[in-house]
Design a protein around this motif. Structure first.
Motif, mmCIF file in Angstrom:
data_model
loop_
_atom_site.group_PDB
_atom_site.id
_atom_site.type_symbol
_atom_site.label_atom_id
_atom_site.label_comp_id
_atom_site.label_asym_id
_atom_site.label_seq_id
_atom_site.Cartn_x
_atom_site.Cartn_y
_atom_site.Cartn_z
ATOM 1 N N LEU A 12 0.787 -1.230 0.000
ATOM 2 C CA LEU A 12 0.000 0.000 0.000
ATOM 3 C C LEU A 12 0.819 1.280 0.000
ATOM 4 C CD1 LEU A 12 -2.664 -1.070 2.673
ATOM 5 C CD2 LEU A 12 -2.918 -1.099 0.192
ATOM 6 N N THR A 13 2.122 1.220 0.280
ATOM 7 C CA THR A 13 2.916 2.445 0.393
ATOM 8 C C THR A 13 4.153 2.392 -0.502
ATOM 9 O OG1 THR A 13 4.272 1.626 2.231
ATOM 10 C CG2 THR A 13 2.180 2.700 2.788
ATOM 11 N N THR A 14 4.714 3.549 -0.740
ATOM 12 C CA THR A 14 5.951 3.676 -1.510
ATOM 13 C C THR A 14 6.673 4.941 -1.058
ATOM 14 O OG1 THR A 14 6.900 3.714 -3.753
ATOM 15 C CG2 THR A 14 4.900 5.004 -3.400
ATOM 16 N N GLY A 15 7.940 5.077 -1.463
ATOM 17 C CA GLY A 15 8.684 6.305 -1.215
ATOM 18 C C GLY A 15 8.772 6.693 0.245
ATOM 19 N N GLU A 16 8.475 7.969 0.526
ATOM 20 C CA GLU A 16 8.601 8.517 1.873
ATOM 21 C C GLU A 16 7.715 7.788 2.877
ATOM 22 O OE1 GLU A 16 7.226 12.610 4.154
ATOM 23 O OE2 GLU A 16 7.811 12.720 2.031
ATOM 24 N N GLU A 17 6.478 7.465 2.482
ATOM 25 C CA GLU A 17 5.560 6.813 3.412
ATOM 26 C C GLU A 17 6.034 5.406 3.766
ATOM 27 O OE1 GLU A 17 2.294 6.711 5.966
ATOM 28 O OE2 GLU A 17 3.343 8.342 4.942
ATOM 29 N N TYR A 18 6.603 4.697 2.779
ATOM 30 C CA TYR A 18 7.120 3.357 3.067
ATOM 31 C C TYR A 18 8.262 3.422 4.076
ATOM 32 C CZ TYR A 18 9.275 -1.198 2.523
ATOM 33 O OH TYR A 18 9.817 -2.438 2.776
ATOM 34 N N GLY A 48 10.467 1.324 7.237
ATOM 35 C CA GLY A 48 11.914 1.489 7.238
ATOM 36 C C GLY A 48 12.534 1.012 8.541
ATOM 37 N N SER A 49 13.851 1.021 8.592
ATOM 38 C CA SER A 49 14.549 0.518 9.782
ATOM 39 C C SER A 49 14.170 1.305 11.034
ATOM 40 C CB SER A 49 16.061 0.574 9.568
ATOM 41 O OG SER A 49 16.469 1.904 9.262
ATOM 42 N N GLN A 100 0.774 7.628 -5.736
ATOM 43 C CA GLN A 100 1.653 7.468 -6.889
ATOM 44 C C GLN A 100 1.440 6.099 -7.517
ATOM 45 O OE1 GLN A 100 5.719 8.469 -6.093
ATOM 46 N NE2 GLN A 100 6.480 7.724 -8.047
ATOM 47 N N LEU A 101 1.481 6.049 -8.830
ATOM 48 C CA LEU A 101 1.329 4.795 -9.557
ATOM 49 C C LEU A 101 2.692 4.130 -9.701
ATOM 50 C CD1 LEU A 101 -0.724 3.004 -11.087
ATOM 51 C CD2 LEU A 101 -0.092 4.212 -13.159
ATOM 52 N N ILE A 108 0.297 4.802 -1.540
ATOM 53 C CA ILE A 108 0.433 6.050 -0.783
ATOM 54 C C ILE A 108 1.909 6.427 -0.744
ATOM 55 C CG2 ILE A 108 0.081 7.163 1.443
ATOM 56 C CD1 ILE A 108 -2.180 5.136 1.956
ATOM 57 N N ALA A 109 2.240 7.611 -1.285
ATOM 58 C CA ALA A 109 3.635 8.059 -1.331
ATOM 59 C C ALA A 109 3.983 8.911 -0.107
ATOM 60 C CB ALA A 109 3.895 8.837 -2.615
ATOM 61 N N SER A 110 3.029 9.700 0.373
ATOM 62 C CA SER A 110 3.261 10.524 1.566
ATOM 63 C C SER A 110 1.902 11.009 2.064
ATOM 64 C CB SER A 110 4.161 11.731 1.243
ATOM 65 O OG SER A 110 3.541 12.573 0.278
ATOM 66 N N LYS A 111 1.898 11.554 3.282
ATOM 67 C CA LYS A 111 0.648 12.107 3.813
ATOM 68 C C LYS A 111 0.957 13.283 4.724
ATOM 69 C CE LYS A 111 -0.028 9.124 7.904
ATOM 70 N NZ LYS A 111 1.129 8.252 7.806
#
Length: 576
Positions: A478-484, A489-490, A560-561, A568-571
């Motif tokens: 469900l997430t990518t980039g900054e949100e992931y 993230g660690s 983002q596709l 979800i890339a960010s919120k």
């Protein structure tokens, strides 16, 4: 107001077990019992602080407490009600404390087998049958509200929704009282309950979805829906489940109440008959069992045959096919006539084929031109994903149509136009593959409803990401980039909670409205009002008040596709 350490001059609070929008739950001990018996105390607070309705809420609270007392006394798989009281304008229920683990907690050890789930359902349905016999609908059956008791491993049904509804009483503008909230958990309640009209089979629906969750580990919101029927598609996540049990659960979660089991007793009988061999005498009382065996009355078969196709001119031929001496022609005469007709068709077909091949040599050339194409016969379906990717890349790089479209069409599409190009200049204009490119772009565009569904899936996924088993899979999906990075993230939320031994529990999660939505190519943004009831616990099971609330937030999600899937890339939270 801070809860005192002793309630009603009798119950000493040991610790807070849970806190949410409707109040708090404590573990306490009864100081007026020789054993110091432990009990569960629920402090309930009305959603509206209105003196006009206080008396009404108090009356309803007393009535609902009496119902809980009757239910607990009549069934040992429902917690007993020890007492109820009102103190400092707050309402309290004192119930039996049952040591055990909820089905939600049990699932953290791994998915349950079909046999285990059947055993749980068979133990729960008699409880439901008893509750329904009192004209009561539970309205909030879910994994968190079924407790497996340590003492005897029996399931116990907890947290009835009637008292919660009483706490939701408000005063309308006209001066009348109204129930302002719908009791239930999103995903686990059917449409009629969501509309405020629960029926007995609403509990059956919730129980069916609870069973599916135990088999798949998927919340209802994470399951796809058949667009033609509206049915939930869950079987692909539980391939080991037998077809008969899968069909049983499908009936329990049917969209319309009339298509489900009418009663808990009917559901129980259906499951028990599928588990154990069915005596012949029971087949009469169970219509669904009659269909598997062969037709029970063979002598009547000839008369039944005449009804399905019913070709009127030949109806009499079904009665006694072997003896037809009164027919005008014998069998050998029929064979000659039929053979002659077939031979005529064969000869005529060969003649037509030979004539067409001699008159139209160009069509043969056309076929030979299209044959070398490896995908000419089914080029469109397999290449749809490729076209979607290429068209998306092109739209990002340039908008000049002639130069960009030239390399993108697949050979299979262009060869279909080549034979026509030598005959007509008008048809040659159709050679650039413009239409598939537009379709591919449209397929990647996200709608407001799809974006809203993505956010809803994200809210539900928090239940398994931010609590044991601290599942990373929803974050990947469900997430990518900054949100992931922030989530998985660690140093993200999942690892931080897991490291500290903290975990969230969620009650109500609801998208109230969509304030803004926009989408362009492979990016989109949606701003929503989200109401969420969340409680943070530390490693000792104590509530962390600073991170516990029940409020409505305004959040903007940037989407983002990525690899043909929206994430979800960010919120941005505009409330906190």
């Amino acid at each position: 107001m801070q809860t005192p350490t002793v309630l009603n001059n009798r119950y000493r609070v040991i610790r807070i077990l849970a806190a949410g929008g409707f109040g708090e739950t404590f573990l306490a001990e009864d100081t007026q019992m020789p054993s110091g018996r432990r009990c569960l105390i629920k402090k309930l607070k009305p959603v509206a602080n209105n003196p006009q309705i206080y008396q009404l809420v108090q009356e309803r609270f007393r009535r609902e407490a009496a119902i809980l007392e009757e239910l607990g006394d009549g069934c040992n798989q429902i917690p007993k009600l020890y007492a109820y009281f009102v103190e400092n304008d707050e309402f309290f229920l004192v119930q039996e404390y049952i040591e055990g683990e909820t089905l939600q907690q049990k699932l953290q050890q791994g998915l349950l087998s079909e046999a285990s789930v059947k055993e749980i359902i068979i133990s729960i349905l008699p409880i439901l049958d008893y509750v329904h016999s009192k004209r009561i609908v539970h309205r909030d059956i879910k994994p968190d509200n079924i407790l497996i008791r340590h003492a005897d491993s029996k399931p116990v049904l907890i947290d009835f929704g009637a008292v919660k509804e009483t706490m939701g009483t408000v005063m309308t503008a006209s001066g009348n009282s109204s129930r302002s909230i719908v009791i239930g958990t999103p995903g686990f309640m059917p449409s009629e309950q969501l509309a405020g009209r629960p029926v007995f089979s609403s509990d059956i629906y919730s129980l069916g979805l609870t069973a599916i969750y135990l088999l798949t580990g998927k919340f209802p919101q994470q399951l796809e829906i058949d667009p033609a029927t509206g049915d939930l598609l869950w079987r692909q996540y539980a391939l080991s489940v037998t077809p008969s049990f899968a069909a049983f659960l499908d009936k329990a979660i049917a969209s319309h109440a009339r298509d489900r089991f009418a009663t808990a007793k009917e559901m129980l009988e259906s499951l028990q008959h599928s588990v154990t061999p069915i005596p012949p005498t029971i087949s009469v009382s169970t219509p669904t069992v009659v269909s598997p065996p062969p037709a029970p009355v063979p002598p009547q078969q000839p008369t039944v045959v005449s009804t399905p196709p019913a070709p009127v001119p030949h109806q009499h031929s079904y009665s006694q096919p072997p003896t037809q001496p009164r027919q005008g022609m014998r069998d050998w005469q029929k064979a000659i006539i039929i053979g002659s007709v077939i031979g005529t068709f064969v000869v005529s077909g060969l003649w037509l084929i030979r004539g067409q091949s001699s008159q139209q040599p160009e069509s043969t050339t056309t076929v030979t031109q299209t044959t070398p194409s490896p995908t000419s016969s089914a080029s469109t379906p397999p290449s749809s994903n490729t076209q979607a990717n290429s068209s998306r890349t092109e739209s990002n790089s340039s908008t000049n149509t002639p130069n960009n479209i030239q390399p993108s069409p697949t050979p299979s599409i262009s060869t279909s136009s080549e034979p026509v190009s030598s005959n007509s200049s008008e048809q040659q204009e159709n050679t650039p593959v413009i239409t598939p490119t537009k379709t591919a772009v449209e397929e990647t565009t996200i709608t407001q409803e799809q974006a809203k569904e993505l956010i809803n899936n994200w809210l539900i996924a928090k239940r398994v990401m931010f609590a044991p088993p601290y599942d990373f899979q929803p974050a990947n999906e469900l997430t990518t980039g900054e949100e992931y990075v922030n989530v998985a993230g660690s140093d993200g939320s999942i690892n931080s909670l897991k490291k500290d031994g903290h975990y969230y529990k969620y009650g109500l999660q609801r998208i109230d409205s969509v304030d803004e939505f926009s989408a362009n190519a492979n990016q989109a943004a949606i701003t929503v009002k989200v109401t969420e009831d969340r409680t943070l616990y530390d490693r000792n099971g104590k509530v962390v008040p600073s991170q516990t609330d029940f409020k409505t937030r305004v959040v903007r999600y940037n989407l983002q596709l990525v690899d043909n899937k929206w994430k979800i890339a960010s919120k941005t939270n505009f409330t906190d």
